[in-house]
Each structure stands twice: as C-alpha cells, then as structure tokens.
Design a protein around this motif. Structure first.
Motif: not given
Length: 489
Positions: A182, A315, A179, A175, A311, A11, A308
């Motif tokens: 995610v 994010s 994000q 990005t 992340a 990531y 995840l």
C-alpha cells in the motif's frame, strides 16, 4: 469522500482479519515472537522496509521536504543507510545467534550479567517509539473523519493492539506486507508523480523556490551528522529492528533481503522530499510543515486515489507501531519480567509449565493499553522520540557493537558503558534541553570511554564464554526442532 472512507474501513478490517489468521499459526514462542525464523527474501524485505518507514518517515519526511527542499530527505536517508550497514556488516551474525532480544545477545557475549539494565533501557526506547507512532493516528484520522484526538488514538491503537495480540509476529508480518504494498502504490506510484505534475514539473519547481531548496546539504551539516548518530546507529541496535532480523530463515536472507529494504528506504527518502518540495510550490503558506502531506493528499488527489494514499500513511504508522509494540512486550516479558519471576519464583515446581505464547500475548495487550494511555496524555512527539533515541544510542550502541567487534570487551565494561552513557544522556538533556545535540554527542563519548577503560582494567571475559559465543556466531549451535519448519516467502 464515501469511496475514500470505504477504502480505509476495508483496510482496517483486513488488518484485523490477518490478526485472526496469524493467531492460528502462532502456536510456539518462536512462531509468536519471530515468525518461526523462516521468512524468505520477499517477505523479509517487505516487512523490514515497512517497520523502519513509519509515520515520521512518511508524514515527517514530506514535512522536511516542505521546509528544506530536497535536503529534507536526509532524515529518512540516514535510516536507509543504517539499515544497509546493519544488513551488510552485522545481520548474518545476528541471525545466527538464534535469540529473541538484544539483551540475550549481551548475556551470551558477556556471560549473563549485562542483560537486566540493558533490557530496561531497551524497553524505555521501544515504549516511547510505540507511543510516538500511536500519536500519529490522531493526525491521520482527523484528516479522514474529523475525529477527536483521543478517539483517533484509541481507534488506531486498538486495531494495532488487536492484531498484534492475536497473532504476534505472524500477524504483524502479514499486515506489514500489505502495508508495504500500500505504501509503495500510494506514495511512490501515485502521490509522487501526481504531486510533481500538479506543481508544474521540476523546471517550474526550481523557478518558484529558492536555490537552497535544491542544495544537497541545505538542511545543514550538523543536522545531518546528528541524524547519522541517532538514526543510522539507532538502526544497528534497536530491538524492533533486530527482532525482524531474527525472523529471517537464513543469514543470507537477512543480508540480501535487508540490503534490498535499505535501498528501498533511500528511494522513499528522496520521494518524500520531492513531494514536500512540490507541496511548497502548491501551498507556500501552510501553518506547519507537517501539514504538507495531508494537505496535498486532500487537495491534489482524486477520490479513491486519495483514500489509497491516506491508507498508505496509515499503514506506515501501523507498521512502525506494531513492530515497536511487539518489541516492547518481548523485552518486558523476556528480559525484565522473566528474570524477576526467576528470582521471586526460584524453587517453585510449576515454573516449567508457564505458557510462553499466552505470556507474551498478555504482555502485548498490557503494553498496548499502556502505550495508548501514554499517547493520549502526551503532546510533544518530537521530544518523546528524541528521548528514546538518545537513550538507545547513548546507552547501548557501544556495548552492543563492542561485543560484536572487540574481543577484549568485558561484562563490567558493558555495564559501566550502559550506566555512564545513560546517565550522561539524561543529565545533559536536563541541562541542555531535550532537543539539544549535546546529549547524544557526549553521552556516546562517555559510554565509549567507560567501556574501553573498564574493560581494559578488568579481567578478560572467560574463555569458555567466548568460545560458546563464537559457536553461536558461526551458527554451529543446533536449532530447536520447533524452529526448523518450512520457510515462507
């Protein structure tokens, strides 16, 4: 944990790659600062939702759910309400102005004399917002890798500064879209249902917890009112939010795309509170409510999914941090330094040769290094964020909304409103305490009284200034050719 580490490392590498890609597109001031003003509804909605839902909304929102139950949703809920109000009532007019900063809007509306002081206040707000977001890396990287606090802040901050400096708003937009996806997968699709199931379902949660955990106003009426003042109104006037409005390719995209993002925020608010409530059932004796998110992720989720979701938290922090960073740098360069440069360098022949992209890129790098340094030195995130929002709302809400809604508002009224409101907020924070409610209450009231009284006591704004302002609001001012490029998303 190896799989989780791989997810996080991939990531972070992806974020840097998008920064490099964005650098190739950001070849003008418009492209670098506002993505060429050409985002379509899908990208606009995703990036707007990403920037307003940061670490405080994710980790803090779950923590409030752990402490207060479902009413813990109110903080993030008021953020969503503010975004909805901005999108429905103001975003179309803001997008048509074709400016880069809130202070430029004040200059247009009041005739060029309100921007410097408002720029300083807005810079302080965006700086502290970036700092508080950057501090959150310490919590996440501690959970992930057991890193030292300083090293975690440097690592997370360096990634954000790198991709933001390289490609500006294009990198941040790309990005943010990742994000957004995610966060949606990690928090809404995975963590929310798994947490509820692990807690035994809603029936078991109600059986295990006090009744007030399921009361809509359990957090307290005064707390909700304060959230509305700080976060709902803060959404209406923050440079970080307005700069995203400026990226919309049309006023229709700004209105409809922002409305979708606002509704998403309301859903996210409820999800965070439910996850926190479930965590209270599973781990009733945590030392701190803000540990609820990391604890339930570490203990309740399987390998891979855990990576995840972590992340997703990362994010959330990065999207707010990068948005605040570019806003801080934009204000510092365009509202403060450019004016000083104009005064100091007046009459110089080389002023027109100034490289706008290079200049803004340099300011992002400088502000980014400053943000990382302050984040390392600062410990109390809540106090820093409270100072930022108190100054923003107490000092700038009235002159900004007054300029949009009241024709009789004048430049002296706006200036006095900023000064009186700002001084009142700072004085009351020193007297009552930073976390007290009174600073924003009375600071906002003082700002309003000063604005109305001074505006009525001074000469009305010049008719030519108001006429030019109305033309800009109506979108009848020609757009530079560099900005009239192909829309995206």
């Amino acid at each position: 944990m190896a799989v989780d580490y791989a997810v996080i490392i991939a990531y972070l590498a992806g974020m840097l790659a998008m920064g490099w890609w964005g650098m190739r597109r950001a070849r003008s001031k418009s492209e670098f600062l506002v993505a060429g003003r050409r985002l379509g509804p899908s990208m606009y909605s995703g990036t707007m939702a990403a920037i307003v839902l940061g670490g405080a909304s994710t980790i803090g929102g779950v923590g409030l759910g752990y402490r207060y139950g479902l009413s813990g949703a109110w903080m993030v809920f008021t953020i969503g309400l503010g975004l909805l109000a901005l999108s429905v009532f103001f975003s179309a007019r803001i997008a048509r102005l074709k400016v880069y900063t809130v202070s430029e809007m004040l200059d247009l509306r009041y005739g060029g004399s309100a921007g410097v002081i408002s720029g300083v206040v807005m810079w302080a707000y965006t700086l502290m917002l970036a700092v508080t977001s950057t501090i959150a890396y310490a919590t996440i990287f501690d959970v992930l890798f057991g890193l030292d606090r300083t090293l975690a802040i440097v690592l997370g901050g360096a990634v954000v500064v790198a991709y933001s400096t390289l490609g500006g708003m294009w990198s941040i937009t790309l990005t943010d879209m990742v994000q957004f996806v995610v966060k949606t997968l990690g928090v809404l699709v995975l963590l929310l249902p798994i947490a509820v199931v692990k807690a035994g379902g809603f029936a078991e949660m109600k059986a295990q917890l006090p009744t007030e955990y399921f009361a809509p106003l359990g957090i307290g009426g005064q707390t909700i009112f304060t959230y509305v003042l700080i976060y709902t109104f803060g959404m209406l006037i923050g440079q970080d939010i307005w700069q995203r409005v400026f990226t919309a390719r049309s006023d229709r995209v700004a209105k409809l795309g922002g409305t979708v993002a606002g509704v998403y925020c309301l859903v996210y608010a409820i999800a965070g509170a439910v996850i926190g409530t479930a965590a209270k059932v599973l781990y009733p004796d945590l030392a701190a409510a803000d540990d609820a998110f990391a604890t339930i992720v570490k203990d309740a989720l399987p390998v891979g999914v855990r990576g995840l979701v972590l992340a997703a938290a990362l994010s959330a922090v990065m999207s707010t941090s990068s948005g605040a960073l570019i806003a801080c740098a934009t204000v510092a360069n365009n509202d403060i330094w450019s004016r000083l440069r104009g005064v100091v360098g007046r009459g110089r022949d080389d002023e027109g040769a100034h490289d706008e992209v290079a200049g803004n890129r340099a300011f992002i790098l400088i502000m980014g290094v400053a943000v990382i340094g302050i984040a390392i030195a600062l410990n109390n995130v809540v106090e820093a964020l409270t100072v930022a929002y108190n100054l923003l709302v107490g000092g700038l809400l009235v002159p900004i909304l007054g300029g949009l809604l009241w024709r009789r508002g004048t430049a002296p009224g706006a200036l006095s409103s900023v000064v009186v409101g700002g001084v009142a907020v700072v004085g009351l924070m020193a007297w009552k305490g930073i976390l007290a409610n009174e600073p924003v209450y009375y600071g906002l009231l003082a700002s309003l009284v000063a604005y109305v009284a001074v505006s009525l006591a001074t000469k009305p704004t010049d008719a030519a200034v108001l006429a030019a302002w109305r033309e800009r609001l109506a979108g009848r001012t020609p757009v530079p050719a560099a900005e009239g490029t192909v829309p995206v998303g």
